[in-house]
Motif scaffolding. Structure first.
Motif, mmCIF file in Angstrom:
data_model
loop_
_atom_site.group_PDB
_atom_site.id
_atom_site.type_symbol
_atom_site.label_atom_id
_atom_site.label_comp_id
_atom_site.label_asym_id
_atom_site.label_seq_id
_atom_site.Cartn_x
_atom_site.Cartn_y
_atom_site.Cartn_z
ATOM 1 N N LEU B 19 0.841 -1.189 0.000
ATOM 2 C CA LEU B 19 0.000 0.000 0.000
ATOM 3 C C LEU B 19 0.881 1.245 0.000
ATOM 4 O O LEU B 19 2.096 1.150 0.230
ATOM 5 C CB LEU B 19 -0.974 0.017 1.167
ATOM 6 C CG LEU B 19 -0.465 0.253 2.575
ATOM 7 C CD1 LEU B 19 -1.611 0.770 3.434
ATOM 8 C CD2 LEU B 19 0.041 -1.041 3.186
ATOM 9 N N CYS B 20 0.290 2.386 -0.283
ATOM 10 C CA CYS B 20 1.029 3.646 -0.305
ATOM 11 C C CYS B 20 0.463 4.572 0.765
ATOM 12 O O CYS B 20 -0.747 4.603 0.990
ATOM 13 C CB CYS B 20 0.912 4.303 -1.679
ATOM 14 S SG CYS B 20 1.745 3.348 -2.956
ATOM 15 N N VAL B 21 1.359 5.304 1.419
ATOM 16 C CA VAL B 21 0.960 6.213 2.502
ATOM 17 C C VAL B 21 1.622 7.561 2.245
ATOM 18 O O VAL B 21 2.806 7.621 1.889
ATOM 19 C CB VAL B 21 1.435 5.651 3.873
ATOM 20 C CG1 VAL B 21 1.107 6.629 4.995
ATOM 21 C CG2 VAL B 21 0.825 4.286 4.145
ATOM 22 N N GLU B 22 0.851 8.632 2.439
ATOM 23 C CA GLU B 22 1.425 9.979 2.314
ATOM 24 C C GLU B 22 2.309 10.251 3.522
ATOM 25 O O GLU B 22 1.895 10.016 4.661
ATOM 26 C CB GLU B 22 0.302 11.029 2.260
ATOM 27 C CG GLU B 22 -0.510 11.015 0.985
ATOM 28 C CD GLU B 22 0.256 11.534 -0.230
ATOM 29 O OE1 GLU B 22 1.351 12.118 -0.043
ATOM 30 O OE2 GLU B 22 -0.233 11.332 -1.351
ATOM 31 N N LEU B 23 3.496 10.764 3.291
ATOM 32 C CA LEU B 23 4.434 11.035 4.388
ATOM 33 C C LEU B 23 3.800 11.988 5.411
ATOM 34 O O LEU B 23 3.967 11.816 6.621
ATOM 35 C CB LEU B 23 5.731 11.623 3.831
ATOM 36 C CG LEU B 23 6.853 11.836 4.841
ATOM 37 C CD1 LEU B 23 7.378 10.507 5.376
ATOM 38 C CD2 LEU B 23 7.994 12.633 4.234
ATOM 39 N N ASP B 24 3.039 12.977 4.915
ATOM 40 C CA ASP B 24 2.426 13.981 5.800
ATOM 41 C C ASP B 24 1.430 13.371 6.786
ATOM 42 O O ASP B 24 1.123 13.970 7.819
ATOM 43 C CB ASP B 24 1.689 15.044 4.964
ATOM 44 C CG ASP B 24 2.658 15.872 4.139
ATOM 45 O OD1 ASP B 24 3.874 15.787 4.407
ATOM 46 O OD2 ASP B 24 2.195 16.586 3.230
ATOM 47 N N ALA B 25 0.909 12.191 6.441
ATOM 48 C CA ALA B 25 -0.100 11.565 7.314
ATOM 49 C C ALA B 25 0.529 10.964 8.567
ATOM 50 O O ALA B 25 -0.163 10.654 9.531
ATOM 51 C CB ALA B 25 -0.845 10.479 6.530
#
Lengths: 147, 85
Positions: B19-25
């Protein structure tokens, strides 16, 4: 030479590759790991091996490099199979050459011990009671720490 | 963007290999530990498996601790202890 592959390997061919054109080395030690019938109290009928491709080769190269730093070695071949394997199939080959047997024996065991502790492979065994993921064993951690 | 990969038994338990996750999250700091907390908030059914203290973490194909700081573009992997050879 480091190779992760689905196909089988030929030990005689690997021995020939290790020993030929290598007259300065007087020792060749080869290890072959096979799929065995009993493991962790289960009757095994086969297994599936998966890995983390990008990391596997990186780790294997680091282990071989560490062995070459530690002992005087000539050639080192590591082959590890992935995918579906049957009982008694060959899983892993480690072959090393050295001018001296002590270094060849020690380096071969070092590579296998660290491979079992660090290389990102996972075995899912097919047993008479259904499939099960093999659990890491404390003895493998202990063997690697020995070095 | 962080790519998260999962292997071995953990992949089956989460039923999700990637999966992909936004760094800002990832907050308040970009540690692996905070990424694990975020994943458990987003997927509560994963909590038991991700809290398993034998799970190993790698960033860009090298084993690291959960205190490791993640950067944008990193490839993070979670997996159980290895069983090759």
């Amino acid at each position: 030479m480091i190779c992760v592959q689905t196909q089988d390997f030929d030990v005689a061919e690997q021995y020939a590759l290790l020993s030929q054109g290598n007259s300065q080395d007087g020792a060749v030690v080869c290890f072959v790991g096979l799929v065995r019938e009993f493991n962790q109290d289960h009757t095994v009928t086969g297994l599936h091996l998966e890995h983390y491709p990008a990391m596997t080769e990186k780790v294997l190269h680091a282990i071989v490099s560490a062995a070459k730093t530690r002992w005087e070695l000539g050639k080192v071949h590591v082959i590890h199979r992935v995918g579906d394997l049957h009982l008694s199939d060959q899983i892993v080959f480690v072959g090393v050459t050295s001018p001296h047997r002590e270094a060849a024996f020690a380096a071969n065991q070092f590579i296998m011990d660290l491979l079992k502790q660090q290389a990102p492979f996972w075995k899912k065994e097919l047993t008479t009671k259904g499939p099960r993921w093999v659990q890491a064993e404390a003895k493998d951690q202990k063997s690697a720490l020995h070095w | 963007m962080i790519t998260v990969l999962v292997f071995g038994q953990l992949k089956e338990q989460l039923n999700c290999p990637k999966l992909c996750v936004e760094l800002d999250a990832i907050a308040p700091t970009n540690t692996l530990n905070n990424l694990l907390i975020l994943l458990q908030q987003q997927y509560p059914e994963w909590a038991d498996h991700l809290q398993n203290n034998v799970i190993l973490s790698a960033v860009n194909q090298s084993i690291v601790s959960t205190e490791h700081l993640i950067a944008d573009g990193d490839e993070v992997a979670f997996f159980p202890p290895v069983t090759g050879g």
